[in-house]
Design a protein around this motif. Structure first.
Motif, PDB file in Angstrom:
ATOM      1  N   PRO A   4      37.973  54.195  54.878  1.00 47.43           N
ATOM      2  CA  PRO A   4      37.798  55.043  53.781  1.00 47.43           C
ATOM      3  C   PRO A   4      36.545  54.647  52.797  1.00 47.43           C
ATOM      4  CG  PRO A   4      39.788  53.765  53.572  1.00 47.43           C
ATOM      5  CD  PRO A   4      38.999  53.215  54.922  1.00 47.43           C
ATOM      6  N   LYS A   5      35.927  55.528  52.260  1.00 50.99           N
ATOM      7  CA  LYS A   5      34.733  55.481  51.337  1.00 50.99           C
ATOM      8  C   LYS A   5      35.071  54.854  49.947  1.00 50.99           C
ATOM      9  CE  LYS A   5      31.549  57.402  54.143  1.00 50.99           C
ATOM     10  NZ  LYS A   5      31.931  56.620  55.494  1.00 50.99           N
ATOM     11  N   ASP A   6      36.389  55.358  49.527  1.00 48.15           N
ATOM     12  CA  ASP A   6      36.827  54.787  48.201  1.00 48.15           C
ATOM     13  C   ASP A   6      37.264  53.185  48.184  1.00 48.15           C
ATOM     14  OD1 ASP A   6      39.775  54.431  46.649  1.00 48.15           O
ATOM     15  OD2 ASP A   6      38.216  55.595  45.596  1.00 48.15           O
ATOM     16  N   PRO A   7      36.516  52.475  47.362  1.00 48.64           N
ATOM     17  CA  PRO A   7      36.714  51.065  47.526  1.00 48.64           C
ATOM     18  C   PRO A   7      38.381  50.488  47.538  1.00 48.64           C
ATOM     19  CG  PRO A   7      35.037  51.603  45.650  1.00 48.64           C
ATOM     20  CD  PRO A   7      35.568  52.983  46.380  1.00 48.64           C
ATOM     21  N   SER A  41      30.633  43.330  50.985  1.00 43.48           N
ATOM     22  CA  SER A  41      29.825  43.799  49.731  1.00 43.48           C
ATOM     23  C   SER A  41      30.538  45.007  48.974  1.00 43.48           C
ATOM     24  CB  SER A  41      28.262  44.254  50.107  1.00 43.48           C
ATOM     25  OG  SER A  41      28.413  45.272  50.798  1.00 43.48           O
ATOM     26  N   GLN A  42      30.967  45.756  49.583  1.00 39.75           N
ATOM     27  CA  GLN A  42      31.570  47.016  49.000  1.00 39.75           C
ATOM     28  C   GLN A  42      32.675  46.598  48.314  1.00 39.75           C
ATOM     29  OE1 GLN A  42      32.558  49.501  52.501  1.00 39.75           O
ATOM     30  NE2 GLN A  42      31.664  51.242  51.099  1.00 39.75           N
ATOM     31  N   LEU A  43      33.709  45.683  48.745  1.00 38.63           N
ATOM     32  CA  LEU A  43      34.606  45.070  48.047  1.00 38.63           C
ATOM     33  C   LEU A  43      34.436  44.102  46.813  1.00 38.63           C
ATOM     34  CD1 LEU A  43      37.193  44.700  50.840  1.00 38.63           C
ATOM     35  CD2 LEU A  43      37.168  46.614  49.019  1.00 38.63           C
ATOM     36  N   LYS A  44      33.402  43.503  47.057  1.00 40.17           N
ATOM     37  CA  LYS A  44      33.028  42.528  46.125  1.00 40.17           C
ATOM     38  C   LYS A  44      32.449  43.333  44.925  1.00 40.17           C
ATOM     39  CE  LYS A  44      30.176  38.404  45.119  1.00 40.17           C
ATOM     40  NZ  LYS A  44      29.685  37.286  45.830  1.00 40.17           N
ATOM     41  N   ALA A  45      31.811  44.394  45.132  1.00 38.05           N
ATOM     42  CA  ALA A  45      31.469  45.324  43.973  1.00 38.05           C
ATOM     43  C   ALA A  45      32.275  45.803  43.042  1.00 38.05           C
ATOM     44  CB  ALA A  45      30.474  46.477  44.719  1.00 38.05           C
ATOM     45  N   VAL A  46      33.698  45.935  43.392  1.00 37.81           N
ATOM     46  CA  VAL A  46      34.774  46.327  42.617  1.00 37.81           C
ATOM     47  C   VAL A  46      35.708  45.109  42.348  1.00 37.81           C
ATOM     48  CG1 VAL A  46      34.719  48.703  43.274  1.00 37.81           C
ATOM     49  CG2 VAL A  46      35.887  47.066  44.633  1.00 37.81           C
ATOM     50  N   GLY A  47      35.133  43.909  42.613  1.00 40.56           N
ATOM     51  CA  GLY A  47      35.976  42.682  41.996  1.00 40.56           C
ATOM     52  C   GLY A  47      36.604  41.746  43.025  1.00 40.56           C
ATOM     53  N   PHE A  48      36.597  42.140  44.241  1.00 42.39           N
ATOM     54  CA  PHE A  48      37.530  41.601  45.322  1.00 42.39           C
ATOM     55  C   PHE A  48      36.927  40.497  46.177  1.00 42.39           C
ATOM     56  CE2 PHE A  48      39.919  45.780  44.770  1.00 42.39           C
ATOM     57  CZ  PHE A  48      41.044  45.255  44.246  1.00 42.39           C
ATOM     58  N   GLU A  49      37.318  39.600  46.526  1.00 37.64           N
ATOM     59  CA  GLU A  49      36.633  38.606  47.461  1.00 37.64           C
ATOM     60  C   GLU A  49      37.362  38.167  48.452  1.00 37.64           C
ATOM     61  OE1 GLU A  49      34.380  35.499  45.954  1.00 37.64           O
ATOM     62  OE2 GLU A  49      33.753  36.475  44.089  1.00 37.64           O
TER      63      GLU A  49
END
Length: 58
Positions: A4-7, A41-49
């Motif tokens: 999916p594109k949506d984070p 990087s996609q998930l880090k951009a919305v606060g996930f690590e």
């Protein structure tokens, strides 16, 4: 399977696959032919690590 594109959907799908099918993010990326750096990087951009210890994003 196309990711999916949506984070938030990506977060859900990746964690489900890590929980049910893969012992590491490296294994998932290799099997699915996706870039580990791109997912991180996609998930880090919305606060996930990613936690290798827990094998999930949080």
């Amino acid at each position: 399977m196309e990711l999916p594109k949506d984070p938030m959907m990506l977060f859900s799908v990746i964690n489900m696959k890590l929980r049910d099918c893969y012992s590491s993010l490296d294994e998932l990326c290799e099997d699915m032919g996706v870039s580990k750096e791109h997912i991180i990087s996609q998930l880090k951009a919305v606060g996930f690590e990613y936690s290798a210890e827990h094998n999930k994003f949080w």
